[in-house]
Design an enzyme around this catalytic site. Structure first.
Site, PDB file in Angstrom:
ATOM      1  N   GLY A  92       0.812  -1.203   0.000  1.00  0.00           N
ATOM      2  CA  GLY A  92       0.000   0.000   0.000  1.00  0.00           C
ATOM      3  C   GLY A  92       0.851   1.261   0.000  1.00  0.00           C
ATOM      4  O   GLY A  92       1.878   1.350  -0.682  1.00  0.00           O
ATOM      5  N   SER A  93       0.441   2.234   0.811  1.00  0.00           N
ATOM      6  CA  SER A  93       1.072   3.562   0.785  1.00  0.00           C
ATOM      7  C   SER A  93       2.526   3.570   1.225  1.00  0.00           C
ATOM      8  O   SER A  93       3.206   4.592   1.070  1.00  0.00           O
ATOM      9  CB  SER A  93       0.270   4.527   1.657  1.00  0.00           C
ATOM     10  OG  SER A  93      -1.031   4.686   1.146  1.00  0.00           O
ATOM     11  N   ALA A  94       3.031   2.458   1.779  1.00  0.00           N
ATOM     12  CA  ALA A  94       4.446   2.388   2.161  1.00  0.00           C
ATOM     13  C   ALA A  94       5.362   2.534   0.948  1.00  0.00           C
ATOM     14  O   ALA A  94       6.560   2.818   1.099  1.00  0.00           O
ATOM     15  CB  ALA A  94       4.729   1.078   2.885  1.00  0.00           C
ATOM     16  N   ILE A  95       4.826   2.376  -0.283  1.00  0.00           N
ATOM     17  CA  ILE A  95       5.631   2.497  -1.503  1.00  0.00           C
ATOM     18  C   ILE A  95       5.726   3.952  -1.972  1.00  0.00           C
ATOM     19  O   ILE A  95       6.595   4.309  -2.770  1.00  0.00           O
ATOM     20  CB  ILE A  95       5.031   1.600  -2.612  1.00  0.00           C
ATOM     21  CG1 ILE A  95       5.080   0.127  -2.176  1.00  0.00           C
ATOM     22  CG2 ILE A  95       5.744   1.759  -3.941  1.00  0.00           C
ATOM     23  CD1 ILE A  95       6.478  -0.415  -1.938  1.00  0.00           C
ATOM     24  N   LYS A  96       4.857   4.813  -1.479  1.00  0.00           N
ATOM     25  CA  LYS A  96       4.821   6.204  -1.965  1.00  0.00           C
ATOM     26  C   LYS A  96       6.154   6.944  -1.855  1.00  0.00           C
ATOM     27  O   LYS A  96       6.519   7.691  -2.775  1.00  0.00           O
ATOM     28  CB  LYS A  96       3.716   6.979  -1.242  1.00  0.00           C
ATOM     29  CG  LYS A  96       2.322   6.527  -1.649  1.00  0.00           C
ATOM     30  CD  LYS A  96       1.240   7.191  -0.810  1.00  0.00           C
ATOM     31  CE  LYS A  96      -0.143   6.688  -1.239  1.00  0.00           C
ATOM     32  NZ  LYS A  96      -1.231   7.208  -0.378  1.00  0.00           N
TER      33      LYS A  96
END
Length: 564
Positions: free
Chosen positions: A290-294
């Site tokens: 999820g948003s941990a890749i942003k």
């Protein structure tokens, strides 16, 4: 000429008489041995015999970085019986079953099945005291065998790393399995004279020497491991999560300081060893980050000049990509890169990703270790996957930017985040001392990662998505992740199934630790990374600061707290 005188006849008769007496003595002795003392000698011979006895050698131990034992072998005993020498079961079986602590009916069935054999275990892996209670009964044919018992002092806190051995002292899970050949001993043997109750009378020359197994030392810190497992377990119970994982690694060296999974098991108890409990989820369970890749999306765009550091991007609540719609929690109107990270804007991240060349982000994530083994030597490790379509669609490129379409384990995520602690360079992971980690890999150009690290520092500040990750006196940086689990019909909020994570750097001013936590299937209203995993991050850092003597880097909150 001198002549010899003849030997007197009486001397010859004397010699003949002596030989006759010797012969008579031999015949008499043989008579005694073969006839008159036959029963006594047979009885004595039945009571004394020579047997080959195993000399057990201990398996190598496992210890943490400070020498604290995590797995060790202790003296143990097994009790066995030779059915051909044992009296009728009715005379001894119930007493032996009671002394050995085994079910009498099961022992009776096993004994009946083994009547044609010369050996049957009554119970294995007993303490010497337990075995003595059985041997004190003096049952013919029952013997005690010296063996080593494996003991795990840290219990469930380190179970998924250390693993366990089976009843034959062979590794079956974890490092016990991975390093089974290295830690296995070579047992010796010796000849021993035993009496009828099978007690040693004396040891005889001969036999083979034993060789002990090799020890291994880990990079783990047992105190920090306890704290990590406690925080993870508490978070899982609080959020009613089905499972969870947490890892702590040294930001500069890549050494694993703690790694925990929930639910866990006690490796000292065989009844706890169910597949759901023995699974080392920190390397075996894959999830969409999820948003941990942003942060990786923003860093790549900054490096390639596709995004300005202070550029403002319009971020409405809804953004249409082809026939799909990407949404945020609310209309942020417009955000700069730091705001995209702080507010975790899917719309802002997708707009940035569409500026990149198709496939560039996937290639950079692969360079950062995603879809690549961490290399811990744990048998259950899963590498995960990255998409690699021949032709990227816009929606695939946009959703990959905020963590969908790929999967990873929590340790891979922590390893990838070392790039933000080392100016764009990823560190290799090390768990076993003496096995060198992989060489560092440059993922981003110098100067890019520190800028993104500063953005992640805003995530734990007021208005960010992980304010509960902050502890007084210390700066923290990181990124939340809340990914909807795909079901039969695809992604849907109606399924109410999520993977909630937080991966952070502590302290943010000069990171010493990378901590990554994921909660699988949290129940109820708390299913975001900011209110499930982030509080566990705070619990771990609070203990880590004490254990590792990390000095506070933000004095003002401490002064304000003291003033109150």
């Amino acid at each position: 000429m001198v002549t010899r005188s003849a030997t007197p006849v009486w001397r010859l008769w004397l010699a003949y008489a002596g030989l006759l007496l010797i012969a008579l003595a031999i015949v008499a002795r043989l008579y005694v041995l073969q006839v008159s003392d036959q029963e006594r000698l047979r009885s004595w011979g039945e009571q004394i015999s020579v047997r080959k006895e195993a000399v057990p050698a201990f398996r190598g131990s496992i210890s943490d970085r400070n020498g604290q034992p995590l797995a060790m072998s202790t003296p143990g005993m097994s009790v066995a019986v030779d059915p051909s020498k044992a009296p009728p079961p009715g005379e001894w079986l119930s007493q032996v079953a009671d002394a050995a602590g085994v079910d009498m009916n099961r022992l009776a069935v096993r004994f009946n099945d083994a009547r044609d054999r010369r050996f049957m275990y009554i119970r294995r892996n007993m303490t010497p005291q337990q075995a003595s209670r059985v041997m004190d009964l003096g049952v013919p044919g029952v013997t005690a065998i010296r063996e080593a018992r494996r003991f795990y002092p840290a219990g469930e806190a380190t179970a998924h790393i250390v693993g366990f051995t089976d009843v034959d002292d062979r590794g079956r899970e974890g490092l016990e399995l991975a390093f089974d050949g290295f830690m296995s001993p070579k047992h010796g043997s010796r000849w021993v004279l035993v009496d009828r109750p099978q007690k040693a009378v004396r040891y005889l020359p001969g036999g083979e020497s034993e060789a002990f197994g090799n020890d291994i030392q880990l990079t783990l810190d047992l105190d920090l491991q306890y704290a990590t497992y406690k925080a993870l377990k508490s978070a899982a119970i609080r959020t009613r999560s089905v499972a969870g994982s947490a890892v702590v690694i040294d930001a500069k060296t890549g050494e694993v300081l703690a790694a925990a999974s929930f639910p866990s098991f006690n490796p000292n108890e065989t009844r706890d060893r169910t597949p759901a409990r023995t699974r080392p989820r920190f390397v075996a369970d894959l999830f969409e980050p999820g948003s941990a890749i942003k942060p990786f999306t923003i860093a790549l765009a900054l490096e390639q000049g596709k995004l300005g550091l202070t550029e403002v991007i319009k971020t409405p609540k809804l953004f249409k990509v082809g026939r799909k719609t990407i949404s945020d929690h609310r209309n942020y109107v417009e955000l700069d890169p730091a705001g995209i990270i702080k507010k975790s804007s899917n719309v802002g991240t997708a707009k940035v990703a569409l500026r990149l060349e198709p496939g560039d982000l996937a290639d950079r994530l692969r360079l950062a270790g995603f879809s690549q083994d961490v290399g811990l030597s744990l048998p259950a490790e899963a590498a995960g996957r990255l998409p690699s379509p021949k032709r990227w669609s816009d929606i695939e490129q946009a959703t990959l930017a905020y963590g969908y379409g790929l999967n990873a384990n929590v340790l891979q995520l922590a390893r990838a985040y070392t790039v933000f602690a080392n100016d764009g360079e990823m560190r290799g992971i090390q768990l076993v001392r003496g096995l060198p980690p992989a060489d560092p890999v440059r993922v981003f150009e110098r100067g890019i990662a520190p800028k993104v690290l500063a953005m992640m520092g805003l995530v734990t500040e007021q208005g960010g998505t992980a304010t509960q990750a902050k502890i007084p006196g210390y700066s923290s940086a990181g990124k939340t992740g809340t990914a909807i689990k795909a079901g039969v019909g695809g992604y849907s909020d109606e399924s109410r199934r999520y993977d909630a994570s937080f991966t952070g750097l502590f302290p943010a001013s000069d990171p010493r630790l990378i901590i990554s936590i994921v909660m699988h299937d949290p129940q109820g209203d708390q299913f975001y990374g900011g209110n499930t995993a982030a509080p566990a991050f705070a619990d771990i850092t609070r203990e880590a600061a004490r254990i590792l003597n990390i000095r506070p880097d933000q004095a003002e909150p401490l002064v304000a707290k003291a003033a109150r």
